[in-house]
Design a protein around this motif. Structure first.
Motif, mmCIF file in Angstrom:
data_model
loop_
_atom_site.group_PDB
_atom_site.id
_atom_site.type_symbol
_atom_site.label_atom_id
_atom_site.label_comp_id
_atom_site.label_asym_id
_atom_site.label_seq_id
_atom_site.Cartn_x
_atom_site.Cartn_y
_atom_site.Cartn_z
ATOM 1 N N LEU A 38 -48.405 151.164 72.238
ATOM 2 C CA LEU A 38 -46.982 151.163 72.556
ATOM 3 C C LEU A 38 -46.791 152.181 73.671
ATOM 4 O O LEU A 38 -47.099 153.356 73.499
ATOM 5 C CB LEU A 38 -46.164 151.539 71.317
ATOM 6 N N ILE A 39 -46.311 151.716 74.829
ATOM 7 C CA ILE A 39 -46.279 152.583 75.995
ATOM 8 C C ILE A 39 -44.963 152.445 76.738
ATOM 9 O O ILE A 39 -44.316 151.400 76.701
ATOM 10 C CB ILE A 39 -47.470 152.270 76.941
ATOM 11 N N GLY A 40 -44.579 153.515 77.390
ATOM 12 C CA GLY A 40 -43.361 153.556 78.179
ATOM 13 C C GLY A 40 -43.123 154.979 78.617
ATOM 14 O O GLY A 40 -43.695 155.918 78.067
ATOM 15 N N GLU A 41 -42.267 155.157 79.610
ATOM 16 C CA GLU A 41 -41.937 156.502 80.050
ATOM 17 C C GLU A 41 -41.186 157.240 78.954
ATOM 18 O O GLU A 41 -40.682 156.643 78.008
ATOM 19 C CB GLU A 41 -41.078 156.443 81.312
ATOM 20 N N THR A 217 -47.709 146.858 74.154
ATOM 21 C CA THR A 217 -46.302 146.503 74.304
ATOM 22 C C THR A 217 -45.658 147.565 75.189
ATOM 23 O O THR A 217 -45.778 148.757 74.910
ATOM 24 C CB THR A 217 -45.589 146.447 72.942
ATOM 25 N N VAL A 218 -45.003 147.127 76.264
ATOM 26 C CA VAL A 218 -44.376 148.041 77.221
ATOM 27 C C VAL A 218 -42.867 148.059 76.994
ATOM 28 O O VAL A 218 -42.224 147.004 76.934
ATOM 29 C CB VAL A 218 -44.677 147.624 78.677
ATOM 30 N N LEU A 219 -42.310 149.272 76.859
ATOM 31 C CA LEU A 219 -40.862 149.466 76.761
ATOM 32 C C LEU A 219 -40.373 150.230 77.987
ATOM 33 O O LEU A 219 -41.109 151.045 78.549
ATOM 34 C CB LEU A 219 -40.493 150.249 75.503
ATOM 35 N N ARG A 220 -39.135 149.961 78.378
ATOM 36 C CA ARG A 220 -38.530 150.723 79.475
ATOM 37 C C ARG A 220 -37.030 150.836 79.228
ATOM 38 O O ARG A 220 -36.344 149.824 79.039
ATOM 39 C CB ARG A 220 -38.785 150.051 80.831
ATOM 40 N N ASP A 221 -36.517 152.070 79.190
ATOM 41 C CA ASP A 221 -35.086 152.315 78.986
ATOM 42 C C ASP A 221 -34.550 151.608 77.747
ATOM 43 O O ASP A 221 -33.453 151.039 77.755
ATOM 44 C CB ASP A 221 -34.285 151.894 80.216
#
Length: 501
Positions: A38-41, A217-221
């Motif tokens: 699980l990745i994202g800024e 899985t990529v999350l952003r904002d």
């Protein structure tokens, strides 16, 4: 072979914190026998999502299932009872109790009869839990407060694994672990996969994610962006998905002159501290970025604390230019030295306090009016300038620091010392738990500070960071400096590793 059977599913999860939308209809599916990254800024929502799955907080709306059944944990203990355990990013042990009591927390009724705790049974269970993950150097009877942060993480892992969960969530845990600790958790993840169980793995280290995960899985904002399977893993693609744009500009420094002034602004002479430092001497020059690296227990973190006066030396002296000695944190601050601790949440921030109060506390002597007056409007102006300067993402300066993402917490810590105008900065693992976008911004800030004539020590376990940013690099092993390297485009990790091991 990875199973296609679904173990866990979250559907349309939403979560708000006042005006901030942390998650907006995010869905996640985890299959049996899968390690899902699980990745994202920072601020992307990954920690919020994982905390909802682990029962730490409730979703605003949406649903979850585990093994096809409705899953609504009321807290972490309930989640673990149901088969989902989590190793949190920051400290997850309780102070003031033993290792055994931490491992068996929430299960005391199993070891109690007529109001009396059977300590022998409790300690035996804890010892079994530790041995179950391959840890033999920690004793169940030890006070938890006597154990360092890395070993406390192993205690948390032992607690979770002793309950034989069907799915574990590992949230930024490897960033605080030594190589030994990392191998422990990697091995457990592989065991979970082999047993047709599942792992949700959160990390900012792309190389680590691509190596250990089956899918991402990529999350952003707070929004779901994309799922990627192993054959689709590509570093540039993942970075672009995370930030919503191509990364531009240099990540580390792109100069190699390694120049700095002749003036020595901070020095340590024959510093010793127990078995952690053994007659260490070093000098920091004006406008220099001095890197210090090694394996986790090499003594470099103790060194950083000693240079700031936080750790009292058994022998040796720390001095700034002009011969004035540093013997305490207060003296260090008065002499223009700032310190960013590796253990951010415990040693650098007051988590219950506001962003404003955390920033202002180090700069009160800069904003007070004669004789000792401090006005609220001055505090707000001071904090607002630094929040804007460091692009701290928050709803308000009155927001609690503990509600911020890791990267924004770290910006608040930096703001404390930059606001004071510190001429010397000691940065211990300054980008730990920080995403690539914020890392790049921090590296640019560090280089800007160098350009302004500030002097900086970077202590890090990431060799690429040290090689990429340092004018000069010192390597430590067993409390001693074993190697020194000048900045060079030819310098590689392989050149320095032999001086660490």
């Amino acid at each position: 072979m990875m199973s296609t059977n679904v173990l866990f599913e979250a559907v349309d999860i939403c979560k708000r914190f006042d005006a901030t939308v942390a998650l907006d209809q995010v869905s996640l599916t985890v299959r049996r026998g899968e390690i899902r990254g699980l990745i994202g800024e920072n601020g992307s929502g990954k920690s919020t999502l994982s905390s909802i799955i682990a029962g730490i907080q409730k979703a605003g709306s949406g649903s979850m299932t585990l093994n096809g059944q409705s899953y609504e944990p009321v807290n972490m203990i309930d989640a673990l009872d149901k088969g989902v355990g989590m190793v949190v990013q920051e400290r997850g042990t309780v102070s003031g109790i033993t290792v055994a009591e931490n491992i068996t927390l929430g299960e005391n009724s199993k070891y109690s009869r007529w109001g009396t705790i059977n300590k022998k049974a409790l300690y035996n269970q804890a010892e079994q839990a530790l041995r179950g993950i391959g840890v033999t150097h920690i004793k169940a009877s030890d006070p938890t407060d006597s154990i360092d942060m890395q070993d406390r993480k192993l205690i948390e892992i032992a607690k979770v694994m002793s309950r034989h969960p069907e799915m574990i969530i590992v949230d930024e845990t490897t960033t605080v672990l030594s190589q030994y600790g990392r191998e422990v958790i990697y091995g457990l993840m592989k065991e979970m996969k082999a047993q047709n169980k599942s792992v949700i793995f959160i990390s900012h280290d792309l190389d680590e994610l691509m190596q250990v995960c089956d899918s991402l899985t990529v999350l952003r904002d707070g929004v779901f962006i994309r799922n990627l399977e192993k054959p689709e893993f590509d570093e540039d693609t993942i970075k672009q998905l995370m930030v919503g744009r191509e990364m531009t500009g240099s990540y580390y420094r792109d100069d190699y002159d390694g120049s700095y002034g002749e003036e020595v602004v901070l020095s340590l002479v024959d510093g010793s501290k127990g078995d952690r430092l053994n007659q260490v001497s070093l000098s920091l020059h004006k406008g220099e970025i001095l890197g210090i690296g090694g394996l986790s227990h090499c003594g470099m973190h103790t060194l950083g604390k000693a240079l700031f006066g936080f750790e009292k030396l058994d022998s040796g002296t720390v001095e700034v230019a002009g011969g004035r000695k540093i013997r305490s944190e207060r003296e260090a601050m008065e002499l223009g030295v700032g310190y960013v601790s590796k253990d951010r949440d415990v040693e650098a921030l007051s988590l219950q306090s506001s962003i404003k109060d955390n920033i202002v506390i180090a700069g009160l002597d800069h904003i007070k009016r004669p004789p000792f007056l401090i006005f609220s409007k001055d505090e707000k102006k001071y904090a607002a300038q630094l929040i804007e300067q460091l692009s701290v993402k928050c709803a308000s300066m009155e927001q609690s620091v503990q509600s911020l993402s890791g990267g924004n917490k770290q910006k608040v810590v930096f703001a404390k010392w930059i606001g004071r105008g510190s001429e010397i900065l000691i940065l211990d693992c300054p980008t730990r738990g920080v995403d690539i976008g914020v890392k790049q911004a921090m590296y640019q800030l560090i280089y800007q500070l160098k350009s302004e004539g500030k002097s900086i020590i970077i202590i890090s376990e990431e060799l690429s960071e040290l090689i990429g940013m340092s004018d000069r690099l010192l390597i430590m092993k067993d409390g001693r400096i074993t190697g020194e390297f000048a900045r060079s485009p030819q310098l590689s990790e392989s050149d320095v590793i032999s001086y660490m091991i």
